[in-house]
Design an enzyme around this catalytic site. Structure first.
Site, PDB file in Angstrom:
ATOM      1  N   LYS A   1     -13.789   1.651  -3.404  1.00 29.73           N
ATOM      2  CA  LYS A   1     -14.049   2.236  -4.719  1.00 29.73           C
ATOM      3  C   LYS A   1     -15.055   1.319  -5.416  1.00 29.73           C
ATOM      4  O   LYS A   1     -14.848   0.862  -6.550  1.00 29.73           O
ATOM      5  CB  LYS A   1     -12.735   2.363  -5.511  1.00 29.73           C
ATOM      6  CG  LYS A   1     -12.845   3.096  -6.833  1.00 29.73           C
ATOM      7  CD  LYS A   1     -12.906   4.610  -6.683  1.00 29.73           C
ATOM      8  CE  LYS A   1     -13.217   5.266  -8.022  1.00 29.73           C
ATOM      9  NZ  LYS A   1     -13.356   6.748  -7.912  1.00 29.73           N
TER      10      LYS A   1
ATOM     11  N   ASP B  52      -2.264   2.148   1.839  1.00 27.02           N
ATOM     12  CA  ASP B  52      -0.881   2.590   1.665  1.00 27.02           C
ATOM     13  C   ASP B  52      -0.857   4.097   1.405  1.00 27.02           C
ATOM     14  O   ASP B  52      -0.147   4.868   2.056  1.00 27.02           O
ATOM     15  CB  ASP B  52      -0.265   1.813   0.486  1.00 27.02           C
ATOM     16  CG  ASP B  52       1.237   2.017   0.379  1.00 27.02           C
ATOM     17  OD1 ASP B  52       1.812   2.704   1.234  1.00 27.02           O
ATOM     18  OD2 ASP B  52       1.826   1.483  -0.581  1.00 27.02           O
TER      19      ASP B  52
ATOM     20  N   ASP C 281     -11.637   8.539  -3.343  1.00 27.79           N
ATOM     21  CA  ASP C 281     -11.236   9.880  -3.794  1.00 27.79           C
ATOM     22  C   ASP C 281     -11.864  10.955  -2.910  1.00 27.79           C
ATOM     23  O   ASP C 281     -11.207  11.924  -2.524  1.00 27.79           O
ATOM     24  CB  ASP C 281     -11.528  10.113  -5.287  1.00 27.79           C
ATOM     25  CG  ASP C 281     -12.719   9.337  -5.806  1.00 27.79           C
ATOM     26  OD1 ASP C 281     -13.345   8.592  -5.029  1.00 27.79           O
ATOM     27  OD2 ASP C 281     -13.044   9.487  -6.998  1.00 27.79           O
TER      28      ASP C 281
ATOM     29  N   TYR D 266      -1.427  -5.874  -4.155  1.00 27.15           N
ATOM     30  CA  TYR D 266      -0.055  -6.070  -3.683  1.00 27.15           C
ATOM     31  C   TYR D 266       0.377  -7.534  -3.648  1.00 27.15           C
ATOM     32  O   TYR D 266       1.425  -7.859  -3.088  1.00 27.15           O
ATOM     33  CB  TYR D 266       0.121  -5.442  -2.287  1.00 27.15           C
ATOM     34  CG  TYR D 266       0.235  -3.937  -2.329  1.00 27.15           C
ATOM     35  CD1 TYR D 266      -0.520  -3.198  -3.223  1.00 27.15           C
ATOM     36  CD2 TYR D 266       1.097  -3.252  -1.497  1.00 27.15           C
ATOM     37  CE1 TYR D 266      -0.433  -1.820  -3.277  1.00 27.15           C
ATOM     38  CE2 TYR D 266       1.194  -1.871  -1.544  1.00 27.15           C
ATOM     39  CZ  TYR D 266       0.417  -1.164  -2.431  1.00 27.15           C
ATOM     40  OH  TYR D 266       0.515   0.204  -2.475  1.00 27.15           O
TER      41      TYR D 266
HETATM   42 MG    MG Z   1       3.848   3.011   1.866  1.00 27.85          MG
END
Ligand code: MG
Ligand code: NAI
Length: 336
Positions: A172, A229, A205, A123
């Protein structure tokens, strides 16, 4: 009196910030609201989505309650939410998801708190084209030791402060071996300082599946920005949706409280917006200001309205009312 910067924002932001300030004022919270602009409305009216006065006000007062801000998709200005989090280094994004009374959901007894690293990962907005013909795009993810230590420590400290038993770190590291591998490694190091807290790590996952199969197993969760998020929206879906999940963005020098949801242009201006999510964010703000009693009184009033006056609640949670009828029902209990 506490000075709190109030940013109504865009879309339903106007309606829900009005509802929330009304409820806090009715409960007697000692807050002096300092209203400031940001978002696409500010961009249209003032030529900038983040006016200097707003930044200066947050710098000065250090606490803000913010409605959702519309971010143009694809092109246009970059997310002001992300910019504010970076500018004030609000590295902890804290999102509790707790089952509520009388809300229709197949999931009961959910009570988890997600700590999402809020300033890095994918981000940071470092994207570029490779070559001339816009056929190949790349995005850079950043994970640093310093930021990871801060968010993971914040999660463990929260677990201690609120009597939580377990911290689950989500990563991950099998694929993203350097970035989320570093995050995982630091998690293991920090966990050693908290022997009384159970520490677990899960690949993202698998985590998504586990959260649906058996969400009650989770307590405190800590993860990087993108995973946090996505998983925090999943978590909010377990307890009634985006309309009822609050959030805090906390750094060392400032804090900003906002709902998880966006500006909901599909229902803006129709009186349908559920103010609960922003209200729960505001309760996190009251706790941050150590106004625990007022926060508890308001939470109890919300629970009573959900339990006994469901008809007054907004439709997204199965009620038959509006933003105003719901707000008034909460205020009535607070006044009585
Ligand atoms: Mg969001
Ligand atoms: P959204 O969260 O605004 O809406 C998703 C769905 O949930 C819609 O059907 C909406 O009606 C419903 N919903 C959301 N909040 C609700 C509430 N309080 N009461 C009842 N229903 C509610 O997500 P969307 O549509 O993807 O994004 C719209 C805009 O919001 C975009 O410009 C996006 O960038 C922005 N956004 C801003 C955020 C922020 O300021 N922190 C966070 C997420 C999105």
């Amino acid at each position: 009196m506490y000075n709190v910067v109030l940013i109504p924002g865009d879309g339903i932001g106007i309606e829900i910030t009005k509802a929330v300030t009304t409820i806090l004022d009715t409960a007697g919270a000692k807050i002096n609201w300092i209203e400031c602009r940001a978002g696409s409305g500010a961009n249209d009216d003032l030529g900038t989505p983040l006016p200097d006065e707003t930044v200066e006000a947050i710098k000065k007062h250090r606490v803000a309650l913010k409605g959702p801000l519309t971010t143009p998709v694809g092109a246009g200005f970059r997310s002001i939410n992300v910019a504010l989090r970076q500018q004030f280094n609000l590295y902890s994004n804290i999102r509790p998801a707790r089952s509520l009374p009388n809300i229709d959901s197949p999931f009961r007894g959910v009570d988890m708190v997600m700590f999402r690293e809020n300033t890095q990962g994918l981000y940071i907005g470092k994207e570029h084209w490779v070559g001339e013909d816009e056929k190949h795009a790349e995005s850079i993810a950043v994970v640093t030791r310093e930021a990871s230590e801060k968010i993971i420590t914040a999660a463990f400290e929260y677990a201690i402060k609120y009597g939580r038993k377990k911290v689950t770190l989500v990563h991950k590291a099998n694929i993203l071996k350097l970035t989320t591998g570093l995050f995982l490694k630091i998690g293991g190091e920090i966990a050693k300082n908290y022997p009384e807290i159970e520490f677990q790590d899960l690949i993202v996952d698998n985590m998504a599946m586990q959260m649906v199969l058996n969400p009650q197993q989770f307590d405190v969760i800590v993860t990087t920005n993108l995973f946090g998020d996505i998983l925090s929206d999943l978590a909010s879906g377990l307890v009634g949706g985006l309309g009822v999940t609050g959030a805090a963005n906390i750094g060392d020098d400032a804090a900003m409280f906002e709902a998880v949801h966006g500006s909901a242009p599909d229902i803006a201006g129709k009186g349908l917006a559920n103010p609960t999510a922003l209200l729960f964010s505001a309760l996190m703000m009251l706790e941050y200001l150590e106004e625990f009693k007022t926060a508890e009184r308001i939470r109890a009033a919300v629970y009573t309205v959900l339990q006994d006056h469901k008809d007054k609640c907004t439709r997204d949670i199965g009620g038959d009312g509006t933003t105003d009828s719901y707000t008034e029902a909460i205020c009535k209990i607070l006044r009585d």
